[in-house]
Design a protein around this motif. Structure first.
Motif: not given
Length: 215
Positions: A23-30, A56-62, A86-91
């Motif tokens: 879940d934490a990573g998905l927030l970075e993905l958004v 709506s893109l963020g909620p739909t992605t989650l 480098d520790g950050r979600v990029i895709g």
């Protein structure tokens, strides 16, 4: 027995770490999604999800990744690896299968943020899940597809050894567009010049292959 062994799974390449979505990573993905994945005049995806309104893109992605995670079974699964640089979600790099224990085939799909493209990351992350599938799950073949004008995706496929396997046409933004199916046999995999590091795989094998790990 770990009730959700995918939490422990990690794939590491020279630059990247890939782990099943959390879940934490998905927030970075958004956050990366909202920064842009492709130019607005192009659509690389068969499902036009990036055309959704920004609010709506963020909620739909989650909701999408939550539903995919909840649907994982040994008979049919999609594991969405969050790709970290480098520790950050990029895709995200997805690996999926249906009746894997019988067919021995996997499918792949992926995207990375527009600002990270053009650096060979797409090739590196797909090579990672292919090496994982062939060497750790025992896959016999991998399949993918891409629109014919998606040169970046086709470039990755060529570099890794895929061959064309027919075409199909679908409606894209209201007009017909052709996709090419691609297939990669294990023996044809053009392996990268680095070794994939994998941890946490043993406890995942019953879920992903339908087989218990060898003693």
């Amino acid at each position: 027995m770990d009730p959700w062994p995918l939490w422990q799974l990690a794939l590491r390449t020279p630059r990247l770490e890939l782990r099943p979505d959390d879940d934490a990573g998905l927030l970075e993905l958004v956050e990366e999604t909202l920064l842009g994945i492709h130019p607005p005049d192009r659509m690389p995806f068969g499902v036009e999800w990036t055309d959704a309104p920004r609010e709506s893109l963020g909620p739909t992605t989650l909701r999408h990744y939550w539903s995919e995670r909840a649907a994982v079974t040994a008979q049919r699964w999609s594991v969405h690896f969050l790709v970290r640089l480098d520790g950050r979600v990029i895709g995200v790099q997805s690996l999926s299968a249906e009746s894997f224990g019988v067919l021995g085939e996997v499918g792949t799909g992926s995207w990375i943020g527009l600002r990270h493209q053009g650096r060979g990351i797409g090739t590196e992350m797909r090579a990672a899940v292919l090496a994982f599938a062939f060497d750790h799950l025992g896959a016999r073949a991998a399949r993918s597809s891409a629109f014919d004008d998606n040169r970046a995706s086709h470039g990755v496929s060529r570099r890794l050894g895929y061959r064309p396997d027919g075409t199909f046409t679908q409606v894209r933004r209201g007009v017909p567009a052709t996709q090419t199916r691609l297939v990669l046999a294990r023996a044809d995999f053009a392996r990268p010049g680095w070794q994939l590091a994998v941890t946490g795989v043993t406890s995942c094998l019953p879920l992903l292959t339908g087989r218990e790990p060898a003693e």
